[in-house]
Design an enzyme around this catalytic site. Structure first.
Site: not given
Length: 366
Positions: A137, A291, A320
């Site tokens: 991320s 995601d 995610h």
């Protein structure tokens, strides 16, 4: 063997990408393990949005004795990023020019600024080569930027659930969260707890993007004859907001959301494709099929344009957040990729296809 906390301070001004400077630089970081004689066993882990330098706490499935990143044979480094809550220069730290916390006056910090701070610390630690750099991320945004800024530094680059350019979709989620903070009446105040109620609502918004429809259908399924505040999804959203408010501040949350929006590896480099082609690291890109925030197309883009990158998709219920939860699948993917490298298999669009081909002529132990 215990992880060790450290604090780095530089009294020199730290120039920022968007203009201006921090009059001094402070970085809180953690090391676990020892640098070997060859100085070639450094694992640098880049943390995500509200993470910290305590990587064994938030990624315990991957980091620790006997795990994928083992401090018994690696020096593991994780730095709390600029603007965050856990000891590095940020909104709640003291501005040496005024003797008071920055609060709203803390300047905007980009991904490139974070990488510049890593470079300063790396040199201070006399680390000239990083065996593996991994991030998911926001952490993955840092890792890919670093591999572009210093192409010869990182031997193995692992990018998880991340992107080269933050999308309008992701920016919209972040702006919605900032709007929630801004409508908190206390946000205009200069005090540590300003904006916390707004941040609770922001976190609830973010959580929807971290998971997906199927996640909530299963983990927050409705019970018979329930409504209102007794609905599981209602209490869950409120719990997550309260939980974050116990350990974070709204100023950092606001700033780090803008930092994520700053991600564009092609800025002033002729575009993202040209920038990604500068990477020299052996690279594994991992995407999560479910995601919604960093959709799989963004990892496909990374794998397509980073030279000879390998690509793997994890099928997870958790969207995610799967990069934090699916430790077993992550470990399996990385270890198989490492075996392929030892066998000198050329990476393909999906490295498991290459593994199947190689199994025909090689026996690979588990």
């Amino acid at each position: 063997m215990q992880a060790e906390f450290h604090h780095f301070h530089s009294a020199s001004p730290f120039a920022l990408e968007l203009g201006g400077e921090l009059p001094a630089l402070d970085l809180a970081y953690q090391t676990w393990g020892k640098l070997n004689a060859k100085k070639d066993n450094v694992v640098w882990i880049c943390h995500a949005f509200t993470g910290s330098h305590d990587v064994a706490e938030w990624w315990q499935g991957l980091v620790g004795p006997g795990k994928l990143f083992n401090p018994e044979n690696n020096l593991i480094v994780c730095v709390n990023i600029l603007g965050s809550h856990y000891g590095s220069s940020g909104p709640l730290t003291v501005d040496p020019r005024t003797g008071k916390p920055y609060f709203h006056s803390f300047p905007d910090v980009t991904i490139r600024d974070v990488v510049s701070s890593f470079e300063i610390l790396r040199k201070e630690l006399k680390i000239n080569r990083i065996k593996t750099c991994i991030g998911g991320s926001l952490g993955g945004q840092q890792a890919v930027e670093w591999a572009i800024v210093n192409p010869g530094l990182i031997e193995n680059l692992i990018l998880v659930a991340t992107n080269a350019v933050h999308s309008p979709w992701g920016i919209a989620f972040n702006e919605s969260q900032r709007m929630a903070i801004e409508v908190d009446p206390s946000w205009k105040e200069s005090q540590p707890k300003a904006g916390l109620e707004g941040m609770k609502a922001a976190r609830a918004t973010a959580l929807i993007s971290y998971r997906n429809y199927e996640t909530y259908q299963i983990t927050q399924a409705r019970k018979e004859n329930t409504y209102g505040s007794s609905l599981r999804a209602v209490s869950y959203q409120r719990y997550q907001g309260e939980k974050l408010a116990q350990r974070f501040n709204a100023y950092s949350y606001f700033q780090l959301s803008k930092m994520m929006d700053s991600q564009d590896v092609g800025r002033n480099r002729g575009g993202a494709i040209a920038a990604l082609k500068l990477i020299q690291s052996k690279t594994l890109v991992i995407g999560i099929k479910s995601d919604a925030l960093f959709p799989i197309v963004e990892q496909e883009f990374l794998a397509k344009y980073i030279p000879d990158a390998s690509f793997h998709v994890i099928d997870s219920l958790y969207g995610h957040d799967g990069f934090l939860i699916e430790s077993g699948l992550m470990t399996k993917a990385v270890r198989l990729w490492q075996k392929l490298q030892r066998l000198e298999v050329n990476p393909m669009a999906d490295f498991f296809q290459a593994l199947e081909a190689k199994l025909a002529s090689h026996e690979i132990s588990q």
